[in-house]
Scaffold this motif. Structure first.
Motif, PDB file in Angstrom:
ATOM      1  N   SER A   1      37.016  31.594  41.172  1.00 36.25           N
ATOM      2  CA  SER A   1      37.047  33.027  41.444  1.00 36.25           C
ATOM      3  C   SER A   1      38.030  33.356  42.561  1.00 36.25           C
ATOM      4  CB  SER A   1      35.655  33.534  41.799  1.00 36.25           C
ATOM      5  OG  SER A   1      35.209  32.911  42.967  1.00 36.25           O
ATOM      6  N   ILE A   2      38.540  34.563  42.510  1.00 39.09           N
ATOM      7  CA  ILE A   2      39.475  35.054  43.526  1.00 39.09           C
ATOM      8  C   ILE A   2      38.698  35.934  44.488  1.00 39.09           C
ATOM      9  CG2 ILE A   2      41.521  36.469  43.919  1.00 39.09           C
ATOM     10  CD1 ILE A   2      42.436  35.728  41.111  1.00 39.09           C
ATOM     11  N   LYS A   3      38.976  35.808  45.771  1.00 40.70           N
ATOM     12  CA  LYS A   3      38.298  36.598  46.792  1.00 40.70           C
ATOM     13  C   LYS A   3      39.238  37.660  47.335  1.00 40.70           C
ATOM     14  CE  LYS A   3      34.499  34.188  46.807  1.00 40.70           C
ATOM     15  NZ  LYS A   3      33.219  34.694  46.420  1.00 40.70           N
ATOM     16  N   ARG A   4      38.667  38.833  47.614  1.00 40.26           N
ATOM     17  CA  ARG A   4      39.424  39.949  48.190  1.00 40.26           C
ATOM     18  C   ARG A   4      38.623  40.503  49.355  1.00 40.26           C
ATOM     19  NH1 ARG A   4      40.069  44.195  44.040  1.00 40.26           N
ATOM     20  NH2 ARG A   4      41.766  42.895  43.323  1.00 40.26           N
ATOM     21  N   ILE A   5      39.314  40.758  50.469  1.00 38.34           N
ATOM     22  CA  ILE A   5      38.657  41.354  51.630  1.00 38.34           C
ATOM     23  C   ILE A   5      39.047  42.823  51.706  1.00 38.34           C
ATOM     24  CG2 ILE A   5      40.510  40.562  53.161  1.00 38.34           C
ATOM     25  CD1 ILE A   5      38.443  40.461  55.395  1.00 38.34           C
ATOM     26  N   THR A   6      38.053  43.673  51.964  1.00 35.60           N
ATOM     27  CA  THR A   6      38.309  45.106  52.109  1.00 35.60           C
ATOM     28  C   THR A   6      37.485  45.655  53.264  1.00 35.60           C
ATOM     29  OG1 THR A   6      36.567  45.661  50.541  1.00 35.60           O
ATOM     30  CG2 THR A   6      38.788  45.491  49.654  1.00 35.60           C
ATOM     31  N   CYS A   7      38.064  46.604  53.976  1.00 31.51           N
ATOM     32  CA  CYS A   7      37.364  47.314  55.049  1.00 31.51           C
ATOM     33  C   CYS A   7      37.330  48.793  54.673  1.00 31.51           C
ATOM     34  CB  CYS A   7      38.068  47.124  56.385  1.00 31.51           C
ATOM     35  SG  CYS A   7      37.281  48.021  57.737  1.00 31.51           S
ATOM     36  N   GLN A   8      36.144  49.355  54.612  1.00 29.98           N
ATOM     37  CA  GLN A   8      36.005  50.754  54.228  1.00 29.98           C
ATOM     38  C   GLN A   8      36.408  51.699  55.355  1.00 29.98           C
ATOM     39  OE1 GLN A   8      31.941  51.081  52.998  1.00 29.98           O
ATOM     40  NE2 GLN A   8      32.341  50.195  50.993  1.00 29.98           N
ATOM     41  N   HIS A   9      36.506  51.200  56.563  1.00 32.66           N
ATOM     42  CA  HIS A   9      36.808  52.054  57.707  1.00 32.66           C
ATOM     43  C   HIS A   9      38.301  52.249  57.923  1.00 32.66           C
ATOM     44  CE1 HIS A   9      32.577  51.999  58.732  1.00 32.66           C
ATOM     45  NE2 HIS A   9      32.605  50.696  58.536  1.00 32.66           N
ATOM     46  N   CYS A  10      39.068  51.172  57.801  1.00 31.54           N
ATOM     47  CA  CYS A  10      40.510  51.274  58.073  1.00 31.54           C
ATOM     48  C   CYS A  10      41.359  51.009  56.831  1.00 31.54           C
ATOM     49  CB  CYS A  10      40.908  50.325  59.188  1.00 31.54           C
ATOM     50  SG  CYS A  10      40.824  48.580  58.731  1.00 31.54           S
ATOM     51  N   SER A  11      40.731  50.767  55.693  1.00 27.54           N
ATOM     52  CA  SER A  11      41.405  50.501  54.412  1.00 27.54           C
ATOM     53  C   SER A  11      42.181  49.197  54.389  1.00 27.54           C
ATOM     54  CB  SER A  11      42.336  51.664  54.042  1.00 27.54           C
ATOM     55  OG  SER A  11      41.611  52.856  53.962  1.00 27.54           O
ATOM     56  N   TYR A  12      41.861  48.278  55.279  1.00 27.17           N
ATOM     57  CA  TYR A  12      42.500  46.959  55.257  1.00 27.17           C
ATOM     58  C   TYR A  12      42.095  46.238  53.972  1.00 27.17           C
ATOM     59  CZ  TYR A  12      43.574  42.135  56.520  1.00 27.17           C
ATOM     60  OH  TYR A  12      44.064  40.847  56.529  1.00 27.17           O
ATOM     61  N   THR A  13      43.071  45.665  53.281  1.00 31.14           N
ATOM     62  CA  THR A  13      42.820  44.921  52.050  1.00 31.14           C
ATOM     63  C   THR A  13      43.717  43.695  52.008  1.00 31.14           C
ATOM     64  OG1 THR A  13      42.328  46.967  50.881  1.00 31.14           O
ATOM     65  CG2 THR A  13      42.781  45.053  49.526  1.00 31.14           C
ATOM     66  N   LYS A  14      43.138  42.601  51.591  1.00 32.55           N
ATOM     67  CA  LYS A  14      43.921  41.380  51.412  1.00 32.55           C
ATOM     68  C   LYS A  14      43.238  40.571  50.318  1.00 32.55           C
ATOM     69  CE  LYS A  14      45.783  37.385  53.819  1.00 32.55           C
ATOM     70  NZ  LYS A  14      45.832  36.631  55.078  1.00 32.55           N
ATOM     71  N   GLN A  15      44.047  39.967  49.457  1.00 29.62           N
ATOM     72  CA  GLN A  15      43.525  39.143  48.374  1.00 29.62           C
ATOM     73  C   GLN A  15      44.097  37.744  48.504  1.00 29.62           C
ATOM     74  OE1 GLN A  15      43.116  40.962  44.533  1.00 29.62           O
ATOM     75  NE2 GLN A  15      43.939  39.140  43.527  1.00 29.62           N
ATOM     76  N   GLN A  16      43.314  36.779  48.075  1.00 29.06           N
ATOM     77  CA  GLN A  16      43.801  35.402  48.074  1.00 29.06           C
ATOM     78  C   GLN A  16      45.023  35.291  47.187  1.00 29.06           C
ATOM     79  OE1 GLN A  16      40.379  33.214  46.663  1.00 29.06           O
ATOM     80  NE2 GLN A  16      40.387  32.002  48.528  1.00 29.06           N
ATOM     81  N   SER A  17      45.975  34.500  47.613  1.00 32.28           N
ATOM     82  CA  SER A  17      47.132  34.255  46.761  1.00 32.28           C
ATOM     83  C   SER A  17      46.712  33.344  45.608  1.00 32.28           C
ATOM     84  CB  SER A  17      48.245  33.584  47.574  1.00 32.28           C
ATOM     85  OG  SER A  17      47.830  32.298  47.983  1.00 32.28           O
ATOM     86  N   ASN A  18      47.505  33.325  44.570  1.00 30.29           N
ATOM     87  CA  ASN A  18      47.191  32.467  43.423  1.00 30.29           C
ATOM     88  C   ASN A  18      47.196  30.997  43.804  1.00 30.29           C
ATOM     89  OD1 ASN A  18      46.783  34.534  41.616  1.00 30.29           O
ATOM     90  ND2 ASN A  18      48.913  34.592  40.936  1.00 30.29           N
ATOM     91  N   ALA A  19      48.020  30.628  44.771  1.00 32.04           N
ATOM     92  CA  ALA A  19      48.061  29.228  45.203  1.00 32.04           C
ATOM     93  C   ALA A  19      46.760  28.834  45.898  1.00 32.04           C
ATOM     94  CB  ALA A  19      49.239  29.011  46.150  1.00 32.04           C
TER      95      ALA A  19
END
Length: 176
Positions: A51-69
């Motif tokens: 599975s791929i993980k994604r981080i999100t913050c509802q307060h500041c809209s920060y988003t980052k997803q794991q790279s495919n590697a």
């Protein structure tokens, strides 16, 4: 009254659908605006390893997803995480996907009590509250030592720490 806990073989990975961490962007403001960010599983139909993980913050809209590697590969192994927590008390336990400090962690009996999310906290609370703890064999594996309940540290299981652990769990629940 006997409170019973039955270990049905739940693993730590069963609680990885949602991991609450400190948002790195909100945290960058000198700790004045500490906010919760969530690490979510993007494609939950696959196994947790793929599975791929994604981080999100509802307060500041920060988003980052794991790279495919990095897909399915932990950033930190559990033993590395424990080593870092012992050496660097300012961060404590880090999530093993992005290496961010967990939101639900506190010191307890000179150790670190931590949980991924509310469901994980409830599991730990039910274990500590129980006076009778039962383990059941797995249907396919039989008796094995891979469940979360069998992997809890000794200090967590001791009766002398029960009240302190329950108090700290309630403090963590108030942070949600």
């Amino acid at each position: 009254m006997v409170i019973r806990f039955r270990d049905y073989g739940k693993r730590l990975s069963d609680f990885e659908e949602e991991i609450l961490v400190r948002c790195p962007q909100c945290d960058a403001y000198g700790g004045l605006r500490l906010r919760i960010a969530k690490i979510l599983t993007v494609n939950s139909k696959q196994s947790s390893l793929g599975s791929i993980k994604r981080i999100t913050c509802q307060h500041c809209s920060y988003t980052k997803q794991q790279s495919n590697a990095a897909k399915g590969k932990p950033a930190l192994l559990l033993w590395q995480n424990n080593y870092i927590a012992q050496r660097n008390s300012s961060y404590g336990i880090l999530d093993h996907f992005f290496g961010l400090p967990l939101w639900l962690q506190t010191s307890c009996s000179r150790q670190v009590l931590w949980a991924y999310n509310e469901a994980h906290l409830n599991f730990l609370e039910s274990y500590v509250l129980s006076r009778l703890r039962e383990r059941l064999p797995d249907d396919t594996l039989g008796w094995h030592n891979g469940s979360l309940a069998s992997r809890l540290p000794r200090w967590f299981k001791l009766v002398q720490h029960r009240e302190k652990v329950l108090q700290k769990i309630q403090q963590l629940k108030h942070r949600l």
